[in-house]
Design a protein around this motif. Structure first.
Motif, short mmCIF file in Angstrom:
data_model
loop_
_atom_site.label_atom_id
_atom_site.label_comp_id
_atom_site.label_asym_id
_atom_site.label_seq_id
_atom_site.Cartn_x
_atom_site.Cartn_y
_atom_site.Cartn_z
N ALA A 1 0.84 -1.18 -0.07
CA ALA A 1 -0.06 -0.05 0.02
C ALA A 1 1.04 1.27 -0.07
O ALA A 1 0.57 2.16 -0.81
N PRO A 2 1.86 1.49 0.72
CA PRO A 2 2.61 2.66 0.86
C PRO A 2 3.26 2.81 -0.54
O PRO A 2 3.38 3.96 -1.11
N GLN A 3 3.74 1.87 -1.52
CA GLN A 3 4.46 1.90 -2.59
C GLN A 3 3.10 2.49 -3.58
O GLN A 3 3.39 3.38 -4.33
N ASN A 4 2.12 1.59 -3.42
CA ASN A 4 0.81 1.90 -4.28
C ASN A 4 0.36 3.25 -4.20
O ASN A 4 0.35 4.49 -5.13
N MET A 5 0.26 3.98 -2.89
CA MET A 5 -0.15 5.47 -2.70
C MET A 5 1.21 6.34 -3.09
O MET A 5 0.67 7.30 -3.69
N GLY A 6 2.21 6.05 -2.99
CA GLY A 6 3.18 6.97 -3.59
C GLY A 6 3.47 6.97 -4.95
O GLY A 6 3.52 8.29 -5.36
N SER A 7 3.10 6.15 -5.64
CA SER A 7 2.99 6.17 -7.13
C SER A 7 1.90 6.96 -7.38
O SER A 7 1.90 7.75 -8.57
N ARG A 8 0.80 6.84 -6.82
CA ARG A 8 -0.56 7.40 -7.17
C ARG A 8 -0.15 9.11 -7.08
O ARG A 8 -0.68 9.76 -7.65
N PRO B 1 -7.25 7.39 -14.89
CA PRO B 1 -6.54 6.32 -13.92
C PRO B 1 -5.49 6.90 -13.56
O PRO B 1 -4.68 8.02 -14.22
N THR B 2 -5.23 6.53 -12.29
CA THR B 2 -3.94 7.11 -11.58
C THR B 2 -2.84 5.83 -11.11
O THR B 2 -1.79 6.24 -10.76
N GLU B 3 -3.18 4.61 -11.45
CA GLU B 3 -2.22 3.34 -11.51
C GLU B 3 -1.88 3.03 -12.75
O GLU B 3 -2.17 2.15 -13.37
N VAL B 4 -1.01 4.10 -13.36
CA VAL B 4 -0.53 4.07 -14.35
C VAL B 4 1.08 4.63 -14.37
O VAL B 4 1.58 5.15 -13.52
N PRO B 5 1.82 4.17 -15.32
CA PRO B 5 3.28 4.71 -15.29
C PRO B 5 3.13 6.25 -15.46
O PRO B 5 2.38 6.90 -16.01
N ILE B 6 3.95 6.87 -14.82
CA ILE B 6 4.29 8.41 -14.96
C ILE B 6 4.41 8.87 -16.36
O ILE B 6 3.81 10.05 -16.56
N ASP B 7 5.09 8.14 -17.26
CA ASP B 7 4.92 9.02 -18.47
C ASP B 7 3.70 8.89 -19.26
O ASP B 7 3.57 9.24 -20.34
#
Length: 394
Positions: A266-273, A369-375
């Protein structure tokens, strides 16, 4: 089951800085809401209604109806896409107000004002944190503001799980008799078993197969599997007609284990979002309209980043262009009580024009969507701006 369930309640408590004894587990979050509303009705015969918003899923209103109460709809604030505290319809017989954090947007100041107004008429506040998973609105001292907080681990939520939910009950919450009844009933829930448990285990693989089939074949097969009770639908036909598919149940050991595994990341998930949300904010600047609370500091890990088009037609064009890029833009919550209900009258939906802000946001909503690569952000933002940008937005 007990070891995984205990592990889960302790994990939730650690993530929220609360006590594990105040957390209860359910098969789906909607059943936690059902138990709370039924307890509210049982504790006080004068309670007749619950204030909520039509900019939501029908499964968030079904528990009100199943409990024998009446949903009363308030307008939303365009900045938070949650109930506007200034115009809450707090009439006689209101026993609860639902504080929904749409798409994961939590506005502490607005939430505190809503709680103050609800408590002022003796109503408890049920926080719908289905899109937040372990995040709550807080006081200045960092304590949860709500009397009850409901979290979902279901499909298309923050964690990559398909089932499971949890409810936190404030030990100092309003309407203590109702909360005591709810605690007793939640603690006594039996875990899912038999066909329901089997369908939960099959869900991900079934959907992987269905998503690869031609649309007509997928629709036919999905309906057949649901009819045979081999596939648990995200929203059942019964749930678009004012009911719930099952009675309240607890998750089994397998479901708890899936959620526990996801809580680790979850911390990694939330950080990437958060990174993706920050990138959207930077890309849009003031060029397109979106709920202002999405730009809060610190940046929040949103389930979806939303923009609001001036019309449904324009919204659909934005969604089409983003999907052409291969990213799943969506139209949550259009229509009201998404994905739509059989009989709006049975839900007491107000006439168009009664809730002007809600009508406008519903008509033009677009979820990115927010669970996607930053690019992925730049091309999506460009597609949105090609449709929505005007000099007046600058």
């Amino acid at each position: 089951m007990e070891d995984e369930a205990v592990r889960l309640t302790h994990g939730l408590a650690e993530a929220t800085r609360t006590s594990p004894e105040d957390w209860y587990l359910v098969y789906k979050a909607r059943y936690a809401m059902e138990v709370v509303f039924e307890a509210l009705a049982a504790s006080d015969p004068s309670v007749r209604s619950v204030v909520t918003q039509p900019f939501t899923c029908c499964t968030a209103v079904d528990p009100i109806l199943v409990a024998g109460l009446v949903p009363v709809y308030g307008d939303i604030d365009a900045d938070t896409v949650s109930l506007d505290p200034a115009v809450l319809p707090l009439g006689e017989g209101v026993g609860a107000v639902v504080l929904q954090h749409s798409f994961g947007i939590i506005d502490d100041a607005s939430s505190r004002e809503l709680v103050e107004r609800a408590h002022g008429v003796g109503a408890l506040v049920l926080e719908d944190s289905a899109h937040c998973a372990t995040r709550m609105a807080l006081t200045d001292q960092g304590r949860p503001v709500a009397d009850v907080s409901v979290h979902s681990f279901g499909a298309e939520k923050m964690l990559r799980t398909s089932f499971g939910g949890a409810v936190w009950i404030n030990p100092r919450g309003r309407r203590p008799q109702a909360l005591s009844i709810a605690r007793e009933r939640l603690a006594a829930l039996e875990p899912v078993c038999g066909g329901v448990a089997r369908a939960a285990r099959l869900y991900l693989n079934e959907n992987r197969v269905l998503n690869r089939l031609p649309r007509k074949a997928a629709v036919f097969l999905r309906r057949s599997l649901v009819a045979a009770r081999l596939l648990e639908p995200a929203v059942a036909d019964k749930e678009m007609a004012g009911g719930l598919l099952h009675g309240p149940m607890a998750p089994d050991r397998w479901i708890c284990a899936q959620v526990n595994n996801e809580l680790k990341r979850a911390p990694q998930n939330m950080g990437s979002r958060r990174e993706v949300v920050s990138a959207f904010i930077e890309a849009f600047g003031g060029s397109v309209p979106y709920p202002a609370a999405q730009g809060s500091d610190p940046v929040q890990p949103l389930l979806r980043f939303s923009v609001v088009a001036p019309s449904t037609e324009t919204s659909r064009e934005v969604i089409r262009r983003v999907r052409e890029l291969g990213y799943l833009a969506e139209d949550w919550y259009r229509p009201s009580l998404y994905p739509g209900v059989v009989d709006p009258g049975a839900y007491g939906l107000p006439a168009v024009g009664t809730l002007p802000v809600c009508d406008r946001v519903t008509a033009g909503i677009v979820n990115l969507p927010t669970e996607v690569p930053i690019d992925a952000v730049a091309p999506m933002a460009e597609a949105v701006k090609q449709v929505l940008w005007t000099p007046s937005n600058m």
